[in-house]
Scaffold this motif. Structure first.
Motif, PDB file in Angstrom:
ATOM      1  N   PHE A  57      86.183 -98.990  27.191  1.00  0.00           N
ATOM      2  CA  PHE A  57      86.525 -98.146  28.238  1.00  0.00           C
ATOM      3  C   PHE A  57      86.350 -99.023  29.711  1.00  0.00           C
ATOM      4  CE2 PHE A  57      85.722 -95.248  24.901  1.00  0.00           C
ATOM      5  CZ  PHE A  57      86.760 -94.249  24.962  1.00  0.00           C
ATOM      6  N   LEU A  58      85.050 -99.711  29.949  1.00  0.00           N
ATOM      7  CA  LEU A  58      85.028-100.333  31.184  1.00  0.00           C
ATOM      8  C   LEU A  58      86.203-101.471  31.306  1.00  0.00           C
ATOM      9  CD1 LEU A  58      81.236-100.846  31.081  1.00  0.00           C
ATOM     10  CD2 LEU A  58      82.576-100.132  32.953  1.00  0.00           C
ATOM     11  N   GLN A  74      87.795 -88.080  29.222  1.00  0.00           N
ATOM     12  CA  GLN A  74      89.043 -87.289  28.870  1.00  0.00           C
ATOM     13  C   GLN A  74      89.209 -87.782  27.338  1.00  0.00           C
ATOM     14  OE1 GLN A  74      91.411 -89.415  31.741  1.00  0.00           O
ATOM     15  NE2 GLN A  74      91.578 -87.600  32.849  1.00  0.00           N
ATOM     16  N   TYR A  75      88.717 -88.863  26.960  1.00  0.00           N
ATOM     17  CA  TYR A  75      88.972 -89.270  25.315  1.00  0.00           C
ATOM     18  C   TYR A  75      88.209 -88.267  24.464  1.00  0.00           C
ATOM     19  CZ  TYR A  75      88.024 -91.867  21.198  1.00  0.00           C
ATOM     20  OH  TYR A  75      87.746 -92.230  19.932  1.00  0.00           O
ATOM     21  N   PHE A  76      86.948 -87.839  24.887  1.00  0.00           N
ATOM     22  CA  PHE A  76      86.238 -86.812  23.930  1.00  0.00           C
ATOM     23  C   PHE A  76      86.959 -85.360  24.330  1.00  0.00           C
ATOM     24  CE2 PHE A  76      83.046 -90.144  23.678  1.00  0.00           C
ATOM     25  CZ  PHE A  76      83.118 -90.244  22.263  1.00  0.00           C
ATOM     26  N   GLN A  77      87.230 -85.207  25.422  1.00  0.00           N
ATOM     27  CA  GLN A  77      88.046 -83.779  25.869  1.00  0.00           C
ATOM     28  C   GLN A  77      89.161 -83.563  25.222  1.00  0.00           C
ATOM     29  OE1 GLN A  77      88.847 -82.909  30.126  1.00  0.00           O
ATOM     30  NE2 GLN A  77      87.552 -80.949  29.811  1.00  0.00           N
ATOM     31  N   PHE A  78      89.973 -84.324  25.200  1.00  0.00           N
ATOM     32  CA  PHE A  78      91.236 -84.608  24.357  1.00  0.00           C
ATOM     33  C   PHE A  78      91.158 -84.114  22.949  1.00  0.00           C
ATOM     34  CE2 PHE A  78      94.875 -86.388  21.878  1.00  0.00           C
ATOM     35  CZ  PHE A  78      95.712 -85.818  22.454  1.00  0.00           C
ATOM     36  N   LEU A 141      97.651 -93.079  16.894  1.00  0.00           N
ATOM     37  CA  LEU A 141      96.252 -92.903  17.516  1.00  0.00           C
ATOM     38  C   LEU A 141      95.105 -93.547  16.567  1.00  0.00           C
ATOM     39  CD1 LEU A 141      96.009 -89.490  19.375  1.00  0.00           C
ATOM     40  CD2 LEU A 141      95.970 -91.745  20.382  1.00  0.00           C
ATOM     41  N   LEU A 142      95.233 -93.234  15.198  1.00  0.00           N
ATOM     42  CA  LEU A 142      94.147 -93.960  14.292  1.00  0.00           C
ATOM     43  C   LEU A 142      94.475 -95.477  14.302  1.00  0.00           C
ATOM     44  CD1 LEU A 142      92.423 -93.407  11.990  1.00  0.00           C
ATOM     45  CD2 LEU A 142      94.266 -93.165  10.494  1.00  0.00           C
ATOM     46  N   ASP A 189      96.373 -90.839  29.244  1.00  0.00           N
ATOM     47  CA  ASP A 189      95.206 -90.386  29.866  1.00  0.00           C
ATOM     48  C   ASP A 189      93.900 -90.515  29.069  1.00  0.00           C
ATOM     49  OD1 ASP A 189      97.114 -89.663  31.987  1.00  0.00           O
ATOM     50  OD2 ASP A 189      97.511 -87.723  30.949  1.00  0.00           O
ATOM     51  N   SER A 190      93.886 -90.701  27.767  1.00  0.00           N
ATOM     52  CA  SER A 190      92.629 -90.289  27.038  1.00  0.00           C
ATOM     53  C   SER A 190      92.258 -91.474  26.002  1.00  0.00           C
ATOM     54  CB  SER A 190      92.740 -89.277  26.263  1.00  0.00           C
ATOM     55  OG  SER A 190      93.166 -88.115  27.013  1.00  0.00           O
ATOM     56  N   PHE A 191      93.166 -92.774  25.897  1.00  0.00           N
ATOM     57  CA  PHE A 191      92.676 -93.768  25.452  1.00  0.00           C
ATOM     58  C   PHE A 191      92.400 -95.091  25.832  1.00  0.00           C
ATOM     59  CE2 PHE A 191      93.162 -96.730  21.735  1.00  0.00           C
ATOM     60  CZ  PHE A 191      92.552 -96.296  20.909  1.00  0.00           C
ATOM     61  N   PRO A 192      91.436 -95.842  25.650  1.00  0.00           N
ATOM     62  CA  PRO A 192      90.913 -96.972  26.309  1.00  0.00           C
ATOM     63  C   PRO A 192      91.882 -98.086  25.856  1.00  0.00           C
ATOM     64  CG  PRO A 192      89.355 -96.540  24.360  1.00  0.00           C
ATOM     65  CD  PRO A 192      90.533 -95.387  24.352  1.00  0.00           C
ATOM     66  N   ALA A 193      93.008 -98.276  25.797  1.00  0.00           N
ATOM     67  CA  ALA A 193      93.911 -99.284  25.648  1.00  0.00           C
ATOM     68  C   ALA A 193      94.704 -99.810  26.894  1.00  0.00           C
ATOM     69  CB  ALA A 193      95.034 -98.965  24.561  1.00  0.00           C
TER      70      ALA A 193
END
Length: 325
Positions: A57-58, A74-78, A141-142, A189-193
């Motif tokens: 994420f960093l 946002q990752y976990f909230q999604f 996503l997977l 908004d919710s994935f660290p890519a």
């Protein structure tokens, strides 16, 4: 060098320093400062907070700790807000398995010239009686969860190419505002890519019109990385070298076998007749994310062209989308 840099090439380590502000001397401190922010969001269940996980994420937010924590939250909230999408989030889930078998997504073995992994989608292969859009999104996503375990890809990032050849108006009508918003929230908004480019080829007019729906949801950084090439594959090659692309996109590589990525996730013995009970564990996927097993061909784009026979179109089709909000 910290153990978190183990396996990284010297070139990639230097790239992380120059482009992402990554400093090996302060890496553990940076991670801990993000971890310390978790207490500010007691409403969110942070199910994973180890060093390796926070580091991705960093890297996705160039070591801006506030933006990193926002993305982590946002990752976990999604996932909390869309529990039905993640209750059976594994490769043998019937919906995910069907999507993978149909090539959603395809993942090229050869990266682009900048080391970015190339994901491809042949939109016309979407059989709406077989795959829901949600299952396709879950499969994407997977796949990203598996790929992002590779620290090289955390730094180099990804490229997405969508071929809209023969994508019908009827198929497009199923892309409702709600599911488009879901996809944007899940990917943007919710994935660290790090997505270095999203390339549309052979898109019909109604795909252009679709952007009037998603305009309010696109960030400025995202829209600057979306390119509309139409049928001008030369403009695609200005950004992604033909040596990195299969023949469907005018590249010099052989036609893409749509079963490669499904076989990678399901194992070298994968075939259409076998049922699997393998749950997702990215650590068990081969690091090179290559293919294995048989070479049975699955559906590919219906717009394959031979290198050297590319059509020319107006330059405006290859420019990023502008002023979408």
């Amino acid at each position: 060098m910290t153990h978190l840099h183990a396996g990284l090439s010297s070139e990639t380590t230097e790239k992380a320093r120059l482009e992402l502000n990554e400093n090996p001397d302060t890496l553990h401190q940076d991670i801990q400062q993000v971890r310390d922010m978790i207490v500010t969001r007691p409403d969110i269940g942070f199910l994973r907070t180890d060093d390796d996980f926070i580091l991705r994420f960093l890297r996705a937010r160039k070591f801006d700790q506030v933006e990193t924590f926002r993305l982590l939250a946002q990752y976990f909230q999604f996932r909390q807000q869309n529990l039905d999408m993640f209750q059976s989030f594994k490769v043998d889930d019937p919906g995910i398995k069907r999507a993978l078998m149909d090539g959603f997504p395809g993942v090229l073995e050869t990266p682009d010239q900048h080391g970015r992994k190339i994901l491809i989608l042949f939109a016309s292969n979407w059989d709406q009686s077989r795959n829901s859009f949600t299952d396709i999104l879950r499969a994407i996503l997977l796949s990203l969860e598996v790929l992002i375990e590779n620290p090289e890809l955390q730094i180099n990032g990804f490229i997405l190419i969508i071929d809209w050849s023969n994508f019908s108006f009827k198929q497009a009508s199923k892309l409702t505002p709600n599911i488009l918003k879901l996809a944007i929230e899940g990917l943007q908004d919710s994935f660290p890519a790090r997505f270095g480019g999203i390339h549309f080829v052979n898109q019909p007019w109604y795909i252009h019109a679709m952007y009037t729906i998603i305009k309010p949801f696109l960030k400025d950084k995202t829209r600057k990385r979306i390119f509309l090439h139409g049928n001008n594959l030369n403009s695609l090659h200005q950004l992604i070298q033909p040596e990195c692309l299969p023949s469907e996109f005018g590249g010099t590589l052989p036609p893409y076998d749509m079963g490669i990525w499904a076989r990678t996730l399901l194992g070298p013995d994968y075939n259409d007749e076998t049922e699997y009970t393998l749950t997702y564990d990215a650590l068990h996927v081969r690091e090179n994310c290559g293919g294995g097993g048989d070479k049975e061909m699955m559906k590919r784009s219906q717009s394959a062209v031979e290198p050297g026979t590319l059509r020319q179109t107006d330059r405006e089709t290859s420019t990023p989308l502008l002023a979408l909000d």
